[in-house]
Scaffold this motif. Structure first.
Motif, short mmCIF file in Angstrom:
data_model
loop_
_atom_site.label_atom_id
_atom_site.label_comp_id
_atom_site.label_asym_id
_atom_site.label_seq_id
_atom_site.Cartn_x
_atom_site.Cartn_y
_atom_site.Cartn_z
N HIS A 190 25.88 50.29 -21.65
CA HIS A 190 25.28 49.07 -21.12
C HIS A 190 26.41 48.23 -20.52
N VAL A 191 26.25 47.84 -19.24
CA VAL A 191 27.30 47.13 -18.53
C VAL A 191 26.84 45.72 -18.20
N THR A 192 27.66 44.74 -18.57
CA THR A 192 27.45 43.35 -18.18
C THR A 192 28.45 43.01 -17.09
N GLY A 193 27.94 42.54 -15.97
CA GLY A 193 28.80 42.16 -14.86
C GLY A 193 29.03 40.66 -14.87
N LEU A 194 30.28 40.24 -14.76
CA LEU A 194 30.64 38.83 -14.70
C LEU A 194 31.05 38.48 -13.27
N ASN A 195 30.53 37.35 -12.76
CA ASN A 195 30.74 37.01 -11.36
C ASN A 195 30.61 35.50 -11.20
N ASN A 196 31.43 34.89 -10.35
CA ASN A 196 31.29 33.46 -10.14
C ASN A 196 30.55 33.12 -8.85
N ASN A 197 29.95 34.13 -8.21
CA ASN A 197 29.21 33.92 -6.97
C ASN A 197 27.73 34.21 -7.19
N ASP A 198 26.90 33.19 -7.05
CA ASP A 198 25.46 33.32 -7.33
C ASP A 198 24.77 34.32 -6.41
N TYR A 199 25.16 34.34 -5.15
CA TYR A 199 24.52 35.24 -4.19
C TYR A 199 24.75 36.70 -4.57
N GLN A 200 25.98 37.02 -4.96
CA GLN A 200 26.25 38.40 -5.37
C GLN A 200 25.48 38.77 -6.63
N ILE A 201 25.33 37.82 -7.55
CA ILE A 201 24.55 38.10 -8.77
C ILE A 201 23.11 38.40 -8.40
N GLU A 202 22.54 37.66 -7.48
CA GLU A 202 21.16 37.91 -7.05
C GLU A 202 21.03 39.29 -6.44
N ARG A 203 21.99 39.68 -5.61
CA ARG A 203 21.91 41.00 -4.97
C ARG A 203 22.13 42.11 -6.00
N ALA A 204 23.06 41.91 -6.91
CA ALA A 204 23.31 42.91 -7.96
C ALA A 204 22.07 43.11 -8.82
N THR A 205 21.40 42.02 -9.16
CA THR A 205 20.18 42.09 -9.97
C THR A 205 19.08 42.83 -9.23
N LYS A 206 18.98 42.56 -7.92
CA LYS A 206 17.98 43.24 -7.09
C LYS A 206 18.23 44.75 -7.04
N TYR A 207 19.48 45.14 -6.81
CA TYR A 207 19.80 46.57 -6.72
C TYR A 207 19.58 47.29 -8.05
N ALA A 208 19.90 46.62 -9.15
CA ALA A 208 19.68 47.24 -10.47
C ALA A 208 18.20 47.51 -10.69
N ALA A 209 17.35 46.56 -10.29
CA ALA A 209 15.90 46.74 -10.44
C ALA A 209 15.41 47.87 -9.55
N GLN A 210 15.93 47.95 -8.32
CA GLN A 210 15.52 49.01 -7.40
C GLN A 210 15.81 50.40 -7.97
N GLU A 211 16.92 50.52 -8.70
CA GLU A 211 17.31 51.82 -9.25
C GLU A 211 16.76 52.06 -10.66
N GLY A 212 15.94 51.11 -11.16
CA GLY A 212 15.37 51.27 -12.50
C GLY A 212 16.40 51.15 -13.60
N LEU A 213 17.43 50.31 -13.37
CA LEU A 213 18.52 50.19 -14.33
C LEU A 213 18.60 48.82 -14.98
N SER A 214 17.57 48.01 -14.84
CA SER A 214 17.62 46.65 -15.37
C SER A 214 17.84 46.63 -16.88
N HIS A 215 17.36 47.65 -17.57
CA HIS A 215 17.54 47.71 -19.03
C HIS A 215 18.98 48.02 -19.43
N GLN A 216 19.77 48.50 -18.48
CA GLN A 216 21.13 48.97 -18.77
C GLN A 216 22.19 48.06 -18.16
N LEU A 217 21.76 47.06 -17.41
CA LEU A 217 22.68 46.19 -16.70
C LEU A 217 22.28 44.74 -16.86
N ALA A 218 23.26 43.86 -16.92
CA ALA A 218 23.03 42.41 -16.92
C ALA A 218 24.12 41.77 -16.08
N PHE A 219 23.79 40.70 -15.37
CA PHE A 219 24.76 40.04 -14.52
C PHE A 219 24.81 38.56 -14.87
#
Length: 379
Positions: free
Chosen positions: A152-181
């Protein structure tokens, strides 16, 4: 370590600016389609805030005060840099914002993934581990390492836009349960002590005002016995700050890549040890005798291309490809389609690309100084 004054975090302010500038572009496909959806006034504010640190500040005239001013605003500088360049990176490079080594005949995106797998293997990330990605971008490496290891990977980021895109891509790949931003400044992490089994950073901690500072935060959140692995951007120990040509290369890289203060290899090694880590492995992977150098995509050398399918990526990075992109976005600006400052940002990135290649060829810079270090069990 001399004390570094940290910027005060204001997540409400950052979220409001993100909404104003990016609007709903985080849901766009990416690249040019997202870039054209920006708010022009907010984009101008980001351009002005970022480039105030670089305009009319040449390597010849650079002062310690200039560098100190960038260090003092390290988080704002980095945040606005990625507000400006994220879509251009996705358009020109992909969703993993880093360099890599190339095996003979290897496709570009295959090599990018292998570089991520190599770091995960050196760290020893395994199924079920809780892992922190420090400076996760739009989540390309986090998704790849989560799939490769089962962690399980937690991504740390200080840019809100990148967090939104990272969250979107994780959902597209069915990985939301394995990733948090998570939103945050890696110089002052909000995670409890000893939260993670492993931590990695891929070409991200270079944005820190102090490597010892960010490595100390990583040490704090890592469990005893846990391992930290990093691909660090560093000037080599051949770099001489009294040499104006050397400073031009460093400053070009820093300006085009949102870096407040890049240091030498010897300083990076000293920083990770000073943070309390036991350094188990360190090596400049750029010195491996690879037939194809890491910087070949930036140099736009088709003779080194591993696959015909890499043609679009390499073509965009050639001198004429970058020139065409620059003129194209300039024309879009003139027509009022693209927000102001897009061409200036692209020009800065092109300068950085040239300086990165020069730094590599002159053995002044590496983007892949590998360090693998362990937090002692008894601390």
């Amino acid at each position: 370590m001399s004390p570094i004054k940290l910027e005060t975090e204001d997540h409400s302010r950052d979220a409001a600016f993100n909404k104003a500038m990016h609007k709903d572009s985080s849901s766009a496909r990416g690249g040019m389609s997202a870039m054209l959806k920006k708010d022009k006034a907010a984009q101008k504010a980001a351009v002005d805030e970022y480039f105030k640190h670089w305009d009319d500040k040449s390597a010849k005239d650079e002062t310690k005060e200039d560098r100190d001013a960038r260090v003092a605003e390290y988080a704002t500088l980095t945040r606005h840099y990625y507000n400006l360049v994220t879509d251009l990176y996705e358009y020109g490079w992909g969703q993993s914002f880093h360099f890599c080594r190339f095996a003979y005949g290897e496709k570009f995106h295959q090599a990018i993934a292998r570089h991520e797998h190599y770091l995960a293997a050196k760290i020893g990330i395994k199924d079920g581990d809780k892992v922190l990605d420090v400076g996760c971008g739009v989540g390309g490496p986090a998704r790849e390492i989560a799939k490769f290891t089962g962690a399980h990977v937690t991504g740390l980021n200080n840019n809100d836009y990148q967090i939104e895109r990272a969250t979107k891509y994780a959902a597209q790949e069915g990985l939301s349960h394995q990733l948090a931003f998570v939103k945050g400044d890696f110089m002052q992490m909000s995670f409890p002590a000893e939260s993670f089994d492993c931590v990695y950073a891929i070409e991200a901690t270079v944005h820190a005002p102090s490597l010892e500072g960010v490595y100390s935060q990583i040490y704090r959140v890592l469990k005893p016995g846990g391992v930290f692995g990093v691909y660090e951007w560093l000037m080599t120990d051949n770099y001489d700050n009294s040499n104006e040509h050397h400073r031009e290369i460093r400053l070009g890289i820093e300006q085009g890549d949102g870096i407040s203060n890049m240091v030498k290899i010897s300083e990076g090694i000293a920083a990770i040890k000073a943070a309390g880590f036991e350094l188990e492995l360190h090596e400049d992977l750029a010195k491996r005798p690879d037939r194809t150098p890491w910087y070949y995509p930036l140099a736009g050398d088709f003779s080194m291309m591993g696959s015909i399918w890499d043609f679009p990526t390499i073509a965009r990075m050639t001198w004429w490809g970058r020139g065409m992109t620059n003129k194209f976005v300039g024309a879009l600006e003139m027509l009022g389609i693209a927000p102001g400052g897009t061409q200036k940002t692209a020009t800065s990135m092109a300068l950085a690309a040239d300086c990165l290649v020069a730094g590599a060829k002159e053995d002044l810079f590496t983007p892949m100084y590998l360090m693998v270090a362990r937090k002692p069990l008894n601390k």
